[in-house]
Design a protein around this motif. Structure first.
Motif, PDB file in Angstrom:
ATOM      1  N   GLY A 103       0.797  -1.217   0.000  1.00 17.01           N
ATOM      2  CA  GLY A 103       0.000   0.000   0.000  1.00 17.01           C
ATOM      3  C   GLY A 103       0.828   1.264   0.000  1.00 17.01           C
ATOM      4  O   GLY A 103       0.434   2.278   0.583  1.00 17.01           O
ATOM      5  N   GLY A 116      -5.199  -8.308   0.646  1.00 12.80           N
ATOM      6  CA  GLY A 116      -4.975  -7.209   1.576  1.00 12.80           C
ATOM      7  C   GLY A 116      -6.220  -6.463   2.015  1.00 12.80           C
ATOM      8  O   GLY A 116      -6.443  -6.243   3.215  1.00 12.80           O
ATOM      9  N   ASP A 117      -7.043  -6.042   1.063  1.00 13.91           N
ATOM     10  CA  ASP A 117      -8.247  -5.286   1.432  1.00 13.91           C
ATOM     11  C   ASP A 117      -9.203  -6.136   2.264  1.00 13.91           C
ATOM     12  O   ASP A 117      -9.875  -5.620   3.172  1.00 13.91           O
ATOM     13  N   LEU A 138      -7.713  -6.655   5.846  1.00 11.62           N
ATOM     14  CA  LEU A 138      -7.737  -5.375   6.550  1.00 11.62           C
ATOM     15  C   LEU A 138      -9.165  -5.024   6.974  1.00 11.62           C
ATOM     16  O   LEU A 138      -9.381  -4.491   8.070  1.00 11.62           O
ATOM     17  N   ARG A 139     -10.133  -5.356   6.145  1.00  8.85           N
ATOM     18  CA  ARG A 139     -11.527  -5.150   6.546  1.00  8.85           C
ATOM     19  C   ARG A 139     -11.843  -5.922   7.822  1.00  8.85           C
ATOM     20  O   ARG A 139     -12.547  -5.449   8.712  1.00  8.85           O
ATOM     21  N   ARG A 166      -9.326  -4.108  10.742  1.00  8.71           N
ATOM     22  CA  ARG A 166      -9.155  -2.661  10.882  1.00  8.71           C
ATOM     23  C   ARG A 166      -9.608  -2.133  12.244  1.00  8.71           C
ATOM     24  O   ARG A 166     -10.745  -2.362  12.679  1.00  8.71           O
ATOM     25  N   GLU A 216      -3.638  -0.470   8.150  1.00  9.94           N
ATOM     26  CA  GLU A 216      -3.177  -0.555   6.772  1.00  9.94           C
ATOM     27  C   GLU A 216      -2.594  -1.944   6.534  1.00  9.94           C
ATOM     28  O   GLU A 216      -2.181  -2.644   7.478  1.00  9.94           O
ATOM     29  N   VAL A 217      -2.565  -2.333   5.277  1.00 15.04           N
ATOM     30  CA  VAL A 217      -2.103  -3.679   4.935  1.00 15.04           C
ATOM     31  C   VAL A 217      -0.663  -3.889   5.360  1.00 15.04           C
ATOM     32  O   VAL A 217      -0.256  -5.012   5.706  1.00 15.04           O
ATOM     33  N   TYR A 258      -9.975 -14.724  -4.646  1.00 14.52           N
ATOM     34  CA  TYR A 258     -10.075 -13.300  -4.323  1.00 14.52           C
ATOM     35  C   TYR A 258      -9.937 -12.443  -5.581  1.00 14.52           C
ATOM     36  O   TYR A 258     -10.643 -11.441  -5.745  1.00 14.52           O
ATOM     37  N   GLY A 312     -13.315 -11.086  -5.229  1.00 17.92           N
ATOM     38  CA  GLY A 312     -13.059 -10.082  -4.212  1.00 17.92           C
ATOM     39  C   GLY A 312     -13.493 -10.547  -2.829  1.00 17.92           C
ATOM     40  O   GLY A 312     -13.659 -11.742  -2.579  1.00 17.92           O
ATOM     41  N   ASP A 313     -13.708  -9.592  -1.960  1.00 17.51           N
ATOM     42  CA  ASP A 313     -14.115  -9.892  -0.591  1.00 17.51           C
ATOM     43  C   ASP A 313     -15.634 -10.002  -0.536  1.00 17.51           C
ATOM     44  O   ASP A 313     -16.345  -8.997  -0.598  1.00 17.51           O
ATOM     45  N   ALA A 317     -17.416  -7.787   1.959  1.00 15.53           N
ATOM     46  CA  ALA A 317     -17.046  -6.368   1.913  1.00 15.53           C
ATOM     47  C   ALA A 317     -18.111  -5.462   2.509  1.00 15.53           C
ATOM     48  O   ALA A 317     -17.797  -4.411   3.084  1.00 15.53           O
TER      49      ALA A 317
END
Length: 338
Positions: free
Chosen positions: A11, A43-44, A47-48, A51, A102-103, A277, A281-282, A285
């Motif tokens: 990131g 990563g996203d 992190l979700r 966080r 952050e990642v 992923y 994706g997530d 989310a």
């Protein structure tokens, strides 16, 4: 041994990775670099899940075949760009844990052999009031993932009936299933645990031959155990996308309800999850967009106590004696001392 150190871009922040070729998963051949690059790829998503949450690190400095430990306190070498938050243990002692924002914090932890991340169900700005209801469906000997799936579907109905709660399922990375419900941070750990117990007891009433809330292993039988004590203070559940310390490097995989019946925990490992992923994706989310109330489950808890004589249940053995808790002794031992 392990190769020369490299730098990974996480990131926009450079994170040093020493001994990137060190073997972390002997059976699969995955290295420390594979672990770190996996966490970059998702990563996203991770992190979700992490966080702003105080997070315990499950570390395997020499890979999953070596010694391990749970790091509950932020290390002295924690970079100043990784925030921490103070948490209180059941004993009353306090500590500061890292709270990833952050990642790069995830990659920094992987550098020190962190395979699995165990976030508290709270945020850094209020560490005494959970914002997630977490239910762990744990297959006992003689049961398997498919049994946990059947219990999860009925649990989904229970959650909907008691307050319109929406659960988000994921594999545990083992044989079990986790269901997380985003909640308003209005209740303390004791109340949230009571809500989980109430949901578990209702599930047990609906599936008496398949589900149990019995704390003592000798009473569980071949059923899915609703591990209500995972909702107690300082008890955590592996985060979504965490790599589990097993030979296959399986990961805790977020799922949609539509695919729960179609998958198996072995489908999701350090490599296959990266492909999934990249494609979808997530799938969790949107999890935090709607937060729910525990009023209906807590009312059920009160009815269980008043109408059915079902009060509190035993805490883990390392806990101080809690108000209203029954005797913390296995039934077979209790009979011997009578």
């Amino acid at each position: 041994m392990g190769g020369a150190a490299i730098e990974l871009d996480a990131g926009g922040r450079k994170v040093r990775l020493s001994s990137p070729d060190k073997l972390f998963f002997p059976e699969t051949g995955y290295t420390k670099r594979d672990l770190a690059e996996y966490y970059l790829a998702v990563g996203d998503g991770i992190l979700r899940a992490l966080r702003d949450r105080p997070t315990t690190l499950e570390r395997y400095p020499d890979g999953v075949g070596g010694e391990s430990f749970f790091q509950k306190r932020a290390a002295k070498n924690t970079p100043d760009w990784i925030p921490t938050a103070e948490i209180t243990f059941p004993s009353g002692r306090k500590a500061h844990e890292i709270c990833p924002t952050e990642v790069a914090a995830v990659i920094w932890a992987a550098q020190f052999g962190t395979c699995t991340f165990h976030p508290w169900p709270v945020r850094a700005d209020d560490t005494d009031h959970p914002d997630e209801l977490r239910i762990d469906l744990d297959p006992q000997p003689g049961t398997d993932f498919e049994d946990a799936v059947r219990a999860a579907h009925e649990l989904r109905a229970v959650l909907d009936e008691f307050g319109g709660l929406v659960g988000w399922p994921k594999t545990s990375g083992g044989r079990g299933l986790h269901v997380f419900v985003p909640i308003e941070p209005r209740w303390d750990f004791i109340q949230v645990r009571h809500a989980v117990i109430a949901a578990g007891r209702e599930l047990e009433r609906r599936m008496p031959d398949s589900v149990t809330t019995a704390w003592w292993k000798e009473e569980r039988g071949e059923k899915i155990f609703v591990d209500y004590n995972q909702a107690a203070r300082d008890r955590t559940i592996a985060s979504a996308y965490s790599v589990r310390p097993n030979a296959k490097a399986l990961v805790s995989a977020p799922l949609t309800w539509d695919e729960v019946d179609e998958v198996h925990p072995d489908d999701f490992d350090l490599k296959t999850m990266q492909s999934r992923y990249a494609e979808v994706g997530d799938v969790h989310a949107d999890m935090d967009r709607t937060r729910h109330t525990l009023d209906a489950l807590l009312e059920l808890s009160e009815r269980d106590a008043k109408d059915r004589g079902l009060g509190d249940m035993p805490y883990p053995p390392d806990y101080p004696k809690m108000p209203g808790e029954p005797k913390r002794v296995a039934p077979s031992r209790a009979k011997k001392t009578e």
